[in-house]
Design a protein around this motif. Structure first.
Motif, PDB file in Angstrom:
ATOM      1  N   LYS A 388       0.558  -1.171   0.013  1.00  0.00           N
ATOM      2  CA  LYS A 388      -0.055  -0.033  -0.033  1.00  0.00           C
ATOM      3  C   LYS A 388       0.842   1.327   0.025  1.00  0.00           C
ATOM      4  N   VAL A 389       2.088   1.277   0.700  1.00  0.00           N
ATOM      5  CA  VAL A 389       2.890   2.145   0.871  1.00  0.00           C
ATOM      6  C   VAL A 389       3.367   2.547  -0.730  1.00  0.00           C
ATOM      7  N   ALA A 390       3.671   1.617  -1.505  1.00  0.00           N
ATOM      8  CA  ALA A 390       4.321   1.625  -2.750  1.00  0.00           C
ATOM      9  C   ALA A 390       3.265   2.314  -3.605  1.00  0.00           C
ATOM     10  N   ALA A 391       1.947   1.695  -3.396  1.00  0.00           N
ATOM     11  CA  ALA A 391       0.863   2.145  -4.502  1.00  0.00           C
ATOM     12  C   ALA A 391       0.431   3.548  -4.122  1.00  0.00           C
ATOM     13  N   ALA A 392       0.567   4.022  -2.783  1.00  0.00           N
ATOM     14  CA  ALA A 392       0.210   5.268  -2.443  1.00  0.00           C
ATOM     15  C   ALA A 392       1.307   6.386  -3.003  1.00  0.00           C
ATOM     16  N   LYS A 393       2.484   5.987  -2.857  1.00  0.00           N
ATOM     17  CA  LYS A 393       3.493   6.713  -3.354  1.00  0.00           C
ATOM     18  C   LYS A 393       3.322   7.039  -4.951  1.00  0.00           C
ATOM     19  N   THR A 394       3.150   5.838  -5.656  1.00  0.00           N
ATOM     20  CA  THR A 394       2.897   6.093  -7.161  1.00  0.00           C
ATOM     21  C   THR A 394       1.622   6.863  -7.563  1.00  0.00           C
ATOM     22  N   ALA A 395       0.628   7.205  -6.573  1.00  0.00           N
ATOM     23  CA  ALA A 395      -0.694   7.726  -6.935  1.00  0.00           C
ATOM     24  C   ALA A 395      -0.242   9.081  -6.470  1.00  0.00           C
ATOM     25  N   GLU A 397       2.544  10.540  -6.873  1.00  0.00           N
ATOM     26  CA  GLU A 397       3.432  10.973  -7.811  1.00  0.00           C
ATOM     27  C   GLU A 397       2.565  11.575  -9.131  1.00  0.00           C
ATOM     28  N   ALA A 398       1.772  10.746  -9.293  1.00  0.00           N
ATOM     29  CA  ALA A 398       0.808  10.729 -10.370  1.00  0.00           C
ATOM     30  C   ALA A 398      -0.123  12.297 -10.421  1.00  0.00           C
ATOM     31  N   THR A 399      -0.432  12.146  -9.264  1.00  0.00           N
ATOM     32  CA  THR A 399      -1.339  13.804  -9.053  1.00  0.00           C
ATOM     33  C   THR A 399      -0.391  14.791  -9.151  1.00  0.00           C
ATOM     34  N   MET A 400       0.742  14.623  -8.972  1.00  0.00           N
ATOM     35  CA  MET A 400       1.745  15.876  -9.249  1.00  0.00           C
ATOM     36  C   MET A 400       2.209  15.908 -10.439  1.00  0.00           C
ATOM     37  N   ASP A 433      -7.016  15.446  -5.783  1.00  0.00           N
ATOM     38  CA  ASP A 433      -6.581  14.213  -6.245  1.00  0.00           C
ATOM     39  C   ASP A 433      -5.742  13.484  -5.272  1.00  0.00           C
ATOM     40  N   MET A 434      -4.752  14.379  -4.468  1.00  0.00           N
ATOM     41  CA  MET A 434      -4.093  13.959  -3.310  1.00  0.00           C
ATOM     42  C   MET A 434      -4.958  13.575  -2.017  1.00  0.00           C
ATOM     43  N   ALA A 435      -6.087  14.245  -1.955  1.00  0.00           N
ATOM     44  CA  ALA A 435      -7.011  13.854  -0.917  1.00  0.00           C
ATOM     45  C   ALA A 435      -7.713  12.718  -1.097  1.00  0.00           C
ATOM     46  N   ASN A 436      -8.014  12.269  -2.315  1.00  0.00           N
ATOM     47  CA  ASN A 436      -8.565  10.879  -2.652  1.00  0.00           C
ATOM     48  C   ASN A 436      -7.516   9.743  -2.561  1.00  0.00           C
ATOM     49  N   VAL A 437      -6.282  10.306  -2.649  1.00  0.00           N
ATOM     50  CA  VAL A 437      -5.083   9.216  -2.401  1.00  0.00           C
ATOM     51  C   VAL A 437      -5.170   8.901  -1.149  1.00  0.00           C
ATOM     52  N   VAL A 438      -5.256   9.803  -0.169  1.00  0.00           N
ATOM     53  CA  VAL A 438      -5.158   9.541   1.333  1.00  0.00           C
ATOM     54  C   VAL A 438      -6.312   8.763   1.831  1.00  0.00           C
ATOM     55  N   LEU A 439      -7.601   9.127   1.212  1.00  0.00           N
ATOM     56  CA  LEU A 439      -8.835   8.379   1.463  1.00  0.00           C
ATOM     57  C   LEU A 439      -8.836   6.894   1.124  1.00  0.00           C
ATOM     58  N   GLN A 440      -8.193   6.679  -0.042  1.00  0.00           N
ATOM     59  CA  GLN A 440      -7.876   5.301  -0.591  1.00  0.00           C
ATOM     60  C   GLN A 440      -7.125   4.452   0.307  1.00  0.00           C
ATOM     61  N   TYR A 441      -5.901   5.174   0.823  1.00  0.00           N
ATOM     62  CA  TYR A 441      -4.780   4.396   1.200  1.00  0.00           C
ATOM     63  C   TYR A 441      -4.638   4.839   2.872  1.00  0.00           C
ATOM     64  N   GLY A 442      -5.001   6.002   3.347  1.00  0.00           N
ATOM     65  CA  GLY A 442      -4.713   6.481   4.689  1.00  0.00           C
ATOM     66  C   GLY A 442      -5.620   5.755   5.704  1.00  0.00           C
ATOM     67  N   GLN A 443      -5.349   5.898   7.085  1.00  0.00           N
ATOM     68  CA  GLN A 443      -5.961   5.223   8.064  1.00  0.00           C
ATOM     69  C   GLN A 443      -6.196   6.021   9.296  1.00  0.00           C
ATOM     70  N   ASP A 444      -5.332   7.378   9.114  1.00  0.00           N
ATOM     71  CA  ASP A 444      -5.760   8.198  10.486  1.00  0.00           C
ATOM     72  C   ASP A 444      -6.810   8.843  10.188  1.00  0.00           C
ATOM     73  N   ALA A 445      -7.807   9.030  11.129  1.00  0.00           N
ATOM     74  CA  ALA A 445      -8.932   9.592  11.161  1.00  0.00           C
ATOM     75  C   ALA A 445      -8.892  11.270  10.775  1.00  0.00           C
ATOM     76  N   GLU A 446      -7.931  11.772  11.332  1.00  0.00           N
ATOM     77  CA  GLU A 446      -7.826  13.158  11.401  1.00  0.00           C
ATOM     78  C   GLU A 446      -7.282  13.625   9.923  1.00  0.00           C
ATOM     79  N   THR A 447      -6.468  12.775   9.433  1.00  0.00           N
ATOM     80  CA  THR A 447      -6.053  13.189   7.892  1.00  0.00           C
ATOM     81  C   THR A 447      -7.110  12.772   6.939  1.00  0.00           C
ATOM     82  N   ARG A 448      -7.858  11.831   7.117  1.00  0.00           N
ATOM     83  CA  ARG A 448      -8.995  11.313   6.343  1.00  0.00           C
ATOM     84  C   ARG A 448     -10.366  12.400   6.417  1.00  0.00           C
ATOM     85  N   ALA A 449     -10.244  13.027   7.452  1.00  0.00           N
ATOM     86  CA  ALA A 449     -11.427  13.989   7.807  1.00  0.00           C
ATOM     87  C   ALA A 449     -10.836  15.288   6.899  1.00  0.00           C
TER      88      ALA A 449
END
Length: 482
Positions: A388-395, A397-400, A433-449
């Motif tokens: 998931k870390v690798a997939a999030a990193k790729t995602a 980078e794609a947003t940038m 796009d970055m926010a959608n990436v963290v919603l897909q891969y992130g798990q901390d409630a504060e960052t998701r909110a």
């Protein structure tokens, strides 16, 4: 018994076809996404809601309104004919065994609900209203025991009100108003059911109906005011939208929930068909959302059954105004103005025009992690899955990469004002796009909110900037030609 239902089905088949059309259509618009989102995803209590103008300019909102009005008017047309009375009598025959014992049924469900939340422990009355006070659970058990005698029902009603007062003390009042309507209605039912005054007692089921209707209409507005609250659920459970685009499904589901709540307050056939549709929807939500949803919605589901079982034709609130066909759109418009005006108006009064947003724990609803919905709750940081870390990193980078080129092109426009807007639109889209990436891969409630809030704000500003460009006949990408 089988022969009885066969005869009943044959008698009802023809008139039921048009009358049941609203049930199938409205259920299809929302099933199974009627789980209360605040039980399953973090949300920022003080965040400013989206402007009501966003809803009023949403074509999908108006399409859903038009569909509902068509079905409600069609139901009223059937209700005004002999076929409508046949349908209602058919419903009466089906529900009569329950109607004769309806008070026992309602009291049993209320008691079972309080036993269930006693067993869960650590909550006031709903999954997101948590409390460390152990005595609260024992009060819930006492409430359950007191329900089964009319002599003690009034004390159970007082206990329910006490729990809501405690919840209001510990949690934000604005986001408890839908819960409050239901709690007061249940307490009101217990008081009226125990009354020896027949004029008071005959209104006990009506009180329940109003409580559920107000709770549904109020909570449905979350889908318009805070659609970003639903985004994590859509990411984790994409089947909820039936393949529809997220931003199409959410407003249409909100309309269906609001209008069915409204339908519970209307004429007998609309009321009972709305109850059938709601029962189907709430039951369909149990499997994907698990036992938390079942326990949390138990009271609503039981009251919906009671509404269907109630054969009463008499209407006590504005009965003559509900009879004409034109009363359906007029009544729905009035309900929208009153409920939506109260929703946005109270938020403005409590939090101000900009809302109040911080990232401390007090601004977040707390959620208890559970196996059925492991993403819920104020989770702690745990070692991440390397894949998931690798997939999030790729995602990321794609947003940038997607953002950089259009942003630089936009800022090359010769007019400084237009260059700012043309550069900021892809910049904002990159943030979304970055926010959608963290919603897909992130798990901390504060960052998701925070990501949900960013999506809502940036989408609104993108619409404003596009409107500015349109007014000046400037199109994105125009910088390349200058």
């Amino acid at each position: 018994m089988q022969k009885t239902f066969v005869k009943l089905g044959a008698a009802m088949r023809a008139p039921l076809a048009p009358a049941l059309a609203p049930v199938a259509a409205l259920a299809a618009m929302t099933t199974p996404a009627e789980a209360h989102v605040k039980w399953f995803a973090p949300y920022i209590v003080g965040a400013a809601p989206r402007p009501i103008s966003d809803t009023l300019t949403n074509s999908w909102f108006w399409l859903a309104i038009a569909l509902v009005l068509f079905f409600f008017v069609a139901t009223r047309l059937v209700e005004r004919t002999p076929a409508g009375e046949i349908v209602l009598k058919g419903f009466d025959k089906v529900s009569n065994p329950l109607w004769l014992r309806l008070d026992d049924f309602v009291r049993c469900v209320i008691g079972a609900f309080f036993v269930a939340i006693f067993a869960v422990g650590g909550v006031y009355l709903t999954p997101d209203l948590q409390t460390p006070a152990e005595w609260v659970s024992w009060l819930q058990l006492l409430i359950a025991f007191g329900i089964f005698s009319r002599r003690t029902q009034i004390f159970s009603a007082a206990g329910i009100i006490l729990l809501w007062v405690l919840a209001l003390r510990d949690y934000d009042i604005f986001h408890l108003l839908d819960y409050l309507a239901l709690g007061v209605a249940v307490a009101g039912y217990l008081v009226l059911d125990a009354s020896k005054n027949p004029e008071w007692r005959k209104h006990r089921f009506e009180v329940l109906r109003w409580g559920v209707a107000i709770a549904l209409m109020w909570s449905s507005l979350e889908k318009f005011a805070y659609p970003e609250w639903f985004y994590p659920l859509v990411v984790e459970k994409p089947f909820l939208t039936f393949g529809m685009p997220r931003d199409v499904f959410i407003p249409m589901a909100g309309v269906a929930e609001f209008t069915m709540g409204f339908g519970l307050l209307w004429t007998p056939l609309i009321r009972r068909l709305s109850a059938v549709a709601l029962f189907i929807i709430f039951n369909a939500a149990v499997y994907p959302f698990g036992r938390i949803d079942l326990v949390g919605h138990a009271l609503i589901m039981a009251i919906i059954v009671a509404i269907f079982a109630d054969p009463t034709r008499e209407m006590h609130f504005l009965p003559k105004l509900k009879l004409p066909l034109q009363a359906v759109p007029a009544g729905l418009a009035a309900a929208l103005v009153i409920i939506a005006g109260s929703y946005w108006g109270l938020h403005l009064m409590i939090y101000g025009p900009e809302g109040r947003v911080t990232l401390d724990g007090e601004q977040m609803a707390t959620h208890r992690p559970n196996a059925e919905n492991p993403h819920t709750g104020m989770v702690t940081m745990v070692p991440a899955d390397p894949d998931k870390v690798a997939a999030a990193k790729t995602a990321y980078e794609a947003t940038m990469a997607d953002m950089h080129g259009p942003m630089m092109d936009g800022m090359a426009y010769p007019d400084p004002d237009a260059a700012f807007v043309l550069g900021m639109i892809p910049h904002h889209q990159g943030a979304i796009d970055m926010a959608n990436v963290v919603l897909q891969y992130g798990q901390d409630a504060e960052t998701r909110a925070l990501a949900q809030h960013i999506i809502a704000d940036q989408e609104l500003e993108i619409r404003q900037m596009n409107a500015w460009l349109t007014a000046r006949n400037i199109t994105p990408g125009a910088a390349a030609s200058h």
